[in-house]
Design a protein around this motif. Structure first.
Motif, PDB file in Angstrom:
ATOM      1  N   ALA A 215       0.811  -1.213   0.000  1.00 15.40           N
ATOM      2  CA  ALA A 215       0.000   0.000   0.000  1.00 15.40           C
ATOM      3  C   ALA A 215       0.847   1.266   0.000  1.00 15.40           C
ATOM      4  CB  ALA A 215      -0.924  -0.001   1.216  1.00 15.40           C
ATOM      5  N   ASN A 265      -1.788   6.282   3.377  1.00 18.08           N
ATOM      6  CA  ASN A 265      -2.423   5.213   2.604  1.00 18.08           C
ATOM      7  C   ASN A 265      -2.182   3.857   3.253  1.00 18.08           C
ATOM      8  OD1 ASN A 265      -3.403   6.958   0.636  1.00 18.08           O
ATOM      9  ND2 ASN A 265      -1.707   6.598  -0.777  1.00 18.08           N
ATOM     10  N   MET A 334      -8.077  -2.405  -1.918  1.00 18.05           N
ATOM     11  CA  MET A 334      -7.766  -0.986  -2.054  1.00 18.05           C
ATOM     12  C   MET A 334      -8.752  -0.290  -2.996  1.00 18.05           C
ATOM     13  SD  MET A 334      -3.598  -1.255  -2.077  1.00 18.05           S
ATOM     14  CE  MET A 334      -3.311   0.478  -2.381  1.00 18.05           C
ATOM     15  N   GLU A 338     -10.914   3.152  -2.394  1.00 26.19           N
ATOM     16  CA  GLU A 338     -10.112   4.053  -3.221  1.00 26.19           C
ATOM     17  C   GLU A 338     -10.373   5.525  -2.899  1.00 26.19           C
ATOM     18  OE1 GLU A 338      -8.900   4.402  -7.961  1.00 26.19           O
ATOM     19  OE2 GLU A 338     -10.809   3.478  -7.388  1.00 26.19           O
ATOM     20  N   LEU A 341      -8.210   7.029  -0.151  1.00 24.21           N
ATOM     21  CA  LEU A 341      -6.758   7.008  -0.340  1.00 24.21           C
ATOM     22  C   LEU A 341      -6.299   8.175  -1.199  1.00 24.21           C
ATOM     23  CD1 LEU A 341      -6.425   3.186  -1.138  1.00 24.21           C
ATOM     24  CD2 LEU A 341      -6.061   4.288   1.083  1.00 24.21           C
ATOM     25  N   THR A 343      -4.656   8.611  -4.153  1.00 19.99           N
ATOM     26  CA  THR A 343      -4.264   7.759  -5.277  1.00 19.99           C
ATOM     27  C   THR A 343      -3.306   8.454  -6.236  1.00 19.99           C
ATOM     28  OG1 THR A 343      -6.259   8.398  -6.492  1.00 19.99           O
ATOM     29  CG2 THR A 343      -6.369   6.386  -5.162  1.00 19.99           C
TER      30      THR A 343
END
Length: 579
Positions: A215, A265, A334, A338, A341, A343
């Motif tokens: 991650a 994250n 994940m 999403e 996070l 990303t």
């Protein structure tokens, strides 16, 4: 990620091999002594493979074969791979605890990278402390790196029952102590609970830490979920070899990957997986190597808003890591979270997390739950404060009976593990289900090394009455495969005079999980009097590595790294400049 690519003369290894001087003559001649011609090592990336294999590390028993796969990938991409054995901090046999040697591995990894003509490194680990140890060292060394996780072992099996390593060992041991399991059954369980190479197939510390590395962007996407003996693991290993060569040319170093965003994250993903309590100590240490000052309270705050969606033992009830992989693995999990996070974080692929998650699918929504149907409404861990743990303590609410979330009872205090072990095997022990068992002198200095003693055995006197859980408190850690109402990592530890050292048998202890409080109901004046009378114990070590550990290890809430390895301690020597 786009940037100017390095040229051959920019390679770190060129400082060893390119100059026309006496030192470089020696370096080239020794490479030729190994059977290499200059075409093998000049003007191409030299990739170090830091391999934590040993014949006593069962989790890494497949690594001799995986090294070949990595080397194949490196060669295909135009690099030269060299294997460098690294200390194998195995969980199964190391005494008093492999945690004592995590920082030694981190130091060895950092210095091996810095001292040798390496342009990039592949880190091969998986068993609990090897992931943080290798990553901590590589972050500090600063050359391009990629982490190759060992992968979980196959599901355990005995008499038609699926067994989870660690978790079922504790469960069946209690039944063994209760007289419910025969010698033949016990032998069968021993042989069936660990059936292949690879790390524990529960969401224990090993799978937790490899998921954190994944991650954080330090592995190939989803690499942490691949079972150790799956052919996909071989392909992933070769991919690591190919990718690290490109990372060198791209100049993709750890500081571009391990950032505040990637650490956050990793923490969110850890909570969603039902992570080991050990994640707290290791993630803080890894983050601080990158200059990210992660705090316990930040982890608790993330835990309160992150649902646990991986239905994998011990926090989940039904499944193991092999099932998790077939259900879509970490990429699928994940993808479910999403929107929580960042990303945009860059990963070892050179792409963003968002790009890496494209196409990820959940194939079994009972294993990887949707947010509308979590295993537990909050994340895996809770951080407690109070007059017993002013610097924090850790609990895993999802892995214990909710009736312990609010609990008050008399303490039964043990000063050592042998004392506790003798007591729990005494069937005449005066104890009730409301008693709070306490073990002290088991922290970083007291253990020594912070051993996994925190899942205190249920006393036989209670087992025979049908009880299988009770509130237990210690300044120790516990195995990530453990479960139950255990409060751990009490800081400061008792060995250095933390409040746990002042607790006495019979004192009332109160836990309020919702308020995140852990207190002894003793008035301040009495606590002060006990503190005045407290006598510090003698140091555990007078020489050697243990002495260094004792002088420099930080407490649990600071990650138990050595103070002199922190980014704010002082400048390092930098790159070798004597050639």
């Amino acid at each position: 990620m786009t940037q100017d690519r390095l040229k051959p003369g920019d390679l770190r290894s060129s400082r060893w091999f390119a100059p026309d001087d006496l030192r470089s003559f020696g370096h080239r001649s020794r490479m030729m002594q190994l059977g290499y011609s200059e075409a093998d090592f000049r003007d191409k990336p030299i990739i170090g493979i830091l391999n934590t294999w040993s014949e006593l590390n069962t989790c890494h028993s497949h690594f001799p074969e995986r090294v070949k796969d990595v080397k194949r990938g490196v060669a295909q991409a135009g690099g030269l791979a060299v294997e460098i054995p690294s200390i194998s901090v195995d969980e199964s046999f190391s005494k008093p605890t492999s945690m004592l040697y995590r920082n030694l591995l981190a130091m060895e990894a950092e210095e091996n990278i810095r001292a040798h003509p390496l342009d990039g490194v592949v880190l091969m680990g998986g068993c609990d402390k090897s992931t943080p140890g290798l990553v901590m060292g590589a972050i500090s060394a600063g050359v391009p790196m990629i982490y190759l996780p060992a992968g979980p072992m196959l599901r355990g099996n005995y008499a038609g029952k699926i067994l989870g390593s660690g978790s079922d060992a504790w469960k069946y041991w209690d039944e063994r102590r209760a007289g419910n399991i025969s010698d033949a059954e016990w032998l069968g369980i021993q042989g069936g609970i660990a059936r292949s190479a690879g790390v524990c197939m529960t969401m224990g510390t090993a799978s937790t830490m490899t998921a954190i590395a994944d991650a954080m962007g330090l592995t190939l996407p989803g690499a942490s979920s691949i079972p150790a003996v799956d052919s996909g693991h071989m392909r992933m290993s070769a991919d690591c070899g190919r990718r690290i060569v490109e990372m060198v040319w791209e100049g993709l170093t750890p500081d571009k990957i391990v950032t505040g965003a990637s650490v956050r994250n990793a923490a969110i993903v850890a909570m969603a997986t039902g992570c080991s309590t050990n994640a707290v100590v290791h993630l803080i240490a890894m983050a601080r190597r990158a200059g990210v000052q992660l705090e316990l309270d930040e982890l608790d705050a993330l835990g309160r808003i992150t649902p646990l969606i991986a239905n994998v033992r011990p926090s989940g009830k039904d499944y193991l890591m092999e099932d998790f992989y077939y259900a879509g693995g970490l990429r699928a999990l994940m993808k479910q979270i999403e929107d929580r996070l960042d990303t945009s974080a860059i990963t070892v692929t050179g792409k963003t997390m968002a790009e890496n998650l494209e196409g990820a699918v959940v194939y079994n929504d009972d294993v990887i739950r949707p947010l509308s149907n979590p295993v537990y409404r909050e994340g895996s861990l809770a951080v407690l404060r109070g007059n017993l743990c002013p610097d924090g303590a850790v609990m895993k609410p999802a892995a214990c009976d909710p009736k312990y979330y609010q609990h008050q009872g008399p303490a039964l205090v043990f000063d050592s593990y042998p004392e506790m072990k003798r007591a729990v095997d005494d069937e005449t022990l005066d104890i009730s289900p409301d008693t709070v068992m306490v073990l002290r002198n088991a922290g970083p200095l007291g253990g020594p090394g912070f051993p996994e003693w925190g899942m205190l055995p249920i006393p036989k006197a209670l087992i025979k009455q049908g009880y299988r859980d009770m509130l237990r408190i210690s300044d120790a850690r516990m195995s990530g495969t453990s479960y139950g109402a255990c409060i751990l990592h009490v800081a400061p530890e008792s060995f250095v005079g933390g409040p746990l050292a002042l607790l006495r048998t019979g004192d009332i202890v109160r836990l309020n999980l919702e308020e995140r409080r852990l207190d002894m109901l003793v008035d301040d004046a009495e606590i002060a009097a006990r503190r005045a009378a407290w006598i510090p114990p003698e140091p555990r070590y007078g020489r050697g590595y243990g002495h260094i550990f004792s002088k420099h290890v930080t407490q649990a809430d600071k990650g138990c790294d050595f103070d002199f390895l922190q980014t704010d301690f002082g400048p390092g020597a930098g790159e070798p400049d004597i050639f």
